[in-house]
Design an enzyme around this catalytic site. Structure first.
Site, PDB file in Angstrom:
ATOM      1  N   ILE A  98     -14.888  28.267 -26.692  1.00  0.00           N
ATOM      2  CA  ILE A  98     -15.437  28.182 -28.359  1.00  0.00           C
ATOM      3  C   ILE A  98     -15.447  29.392 -29.324  1.00  0.00           C
ATOM      4  O   ILE A  98     -15.184  30.847 -28.921  1.00  0.00           O
ATOM      5  CB  ILE A  98     -17.201  28.575 -28.627  1.00  0.00           C
ATOM      6  N   SER A  99     -14.000  29.025 -30.088  1.00  0.00           N
ATOM      7  CA  SER A  99     -13.966  30.328 -31.297  1.00  0.00           C
ATOM      8  C   SER A  99     -13.213  31.402 -30.405  1.00  0.00           C
ATOM      9  O   SER A  99     -12.142  31.593 -30.252  1.00  0.00           O
ATOM     10  CB  SER A  99     -15.449  30.286 -32.128  1.00  0.00           C
TER      11      SER A  99
END
Length: 281
Positions: A98-99
């Site tokens: 994620i990110s």
């Protein structure tokens, strides 16, 4: 009063690490992004905990996972997370990056091919985030510096309690290029729930300096799904396209999600969730 999620801290061959375990079934290692530790569960949204066992670590510098000279790089963090899987006796897992957790997930996929079932990148970094001369880099280093970041987040939370709609609008503009600013009460509630748990500690300042050798992406052989929002205002579209161009067995799906970087908010998450579920069958 809502009870805090229980976390665990164990010692591995590569250092101490904090994590949470939830569910049962196929192992899913979720590597969260910036300002987030292992207590955040929004990334599990829509996935059945009766079918999956979610392992969510606090990356180095977040929560109770210390930042060290060894683990401050994405490669060092990847090595640390593999020792966590070893301790938990998990031989193979789906990895969801994620990110800012994207760089670590890429390192795991490239360097530990026998430990990864598939890779999913969601709103993920695939190269260095910002150069040191960038205004966002300089601003992030100042307001989320380890010595003062707690003040920043206390102010965020205070303003969210007093002016929830105004703060939602402010964060929407930071996260998304979509205009006009548009959100529902449920989305505002979900965003507030995330914000109330956010801290940067030493982790975010370190995230701003992390990078990855681009040759690493070419070593990835596992099936890779890249999910990204067209309106993402935090991680621009050069990142998913970079991954698609360098990872052979990869598929890129872009979404017109109003929230841009936060694909998980509201009913617009249905489309990314469908893609995620199909990939994880």
């Amino acid at each position: 009063m809502k009870q805090k999620m229980a976390t665990s801290v164990i010692k591995t061959d590569k250092g101490m690490i904090e994590f949470t375990l939830r569910g049962r079934g196929k192992a899913v290692l979720i590597i969260p992004g910036g300002h987030i530790d292992c207590r955040e569960t929004i990334f599990q949204k829509g996935l059945d905990p009766n079918n999956y066992c979610f392992i969510t670590p606090s990356r180095p510098g977040y929560g109770k996972t210390p930042l060290t000279d060894f683990n401050k790089t994405s490669k060092g963090t990847a090595d640390l997370l593999i020792t966590l899987l070893d301790k938990l006796k998990i031989t193979k897992a789906t990895v969801i990056g994620i990110s800012a957790g994207g760089l670590t997930s890429l390192e795991i996929a490239a360097n530990y091919p026998d430990r990864i079932e598939r890779l999913v990148l969601m709103s993920a970094l695939t190269k260095k985030w910002f150069v040191e001369t960038d205004k966002t880099y300089k601003g992030g280093k100042k307001i989320f510096a380890p010595k003062i970041e707690w003040i920043t987040w206390e102010l965020y939370r205070l303003f969210f309690r007093i002016f929830p709609k105004m703060m939602t609008k402010t964060m929407f503009r930071e996260l998304s290029k979509y205009r006009p600013v548009d959100f529902t009460k449920d989305e505002m509630r979900e965003l507030k729930g995330m914000t109330m748990k956010m801290r940067s500690s030493q982790g975010f300042s370190n995230d701003l300096d992390q990078s990855i050798d681009q040759g690493t992406l070419g070593k990835i052989k596992c099936p890779t799904l890249i999910l990204h929002g067209n309106y993402d205002n935090s991680v621009d579209l050069t990142h998913p396209h970079n991954a698609k161009s360098k990872i052979n067995n990869s598929r890129l799906v872009l979404f017109n999600n109003r929230w841009g970087h936060l694909l998980w908010l509201g009913k617009e998450y249905d489309s990314p969730l469908d893609e995620l579920k199909k990939a994880m069958k």
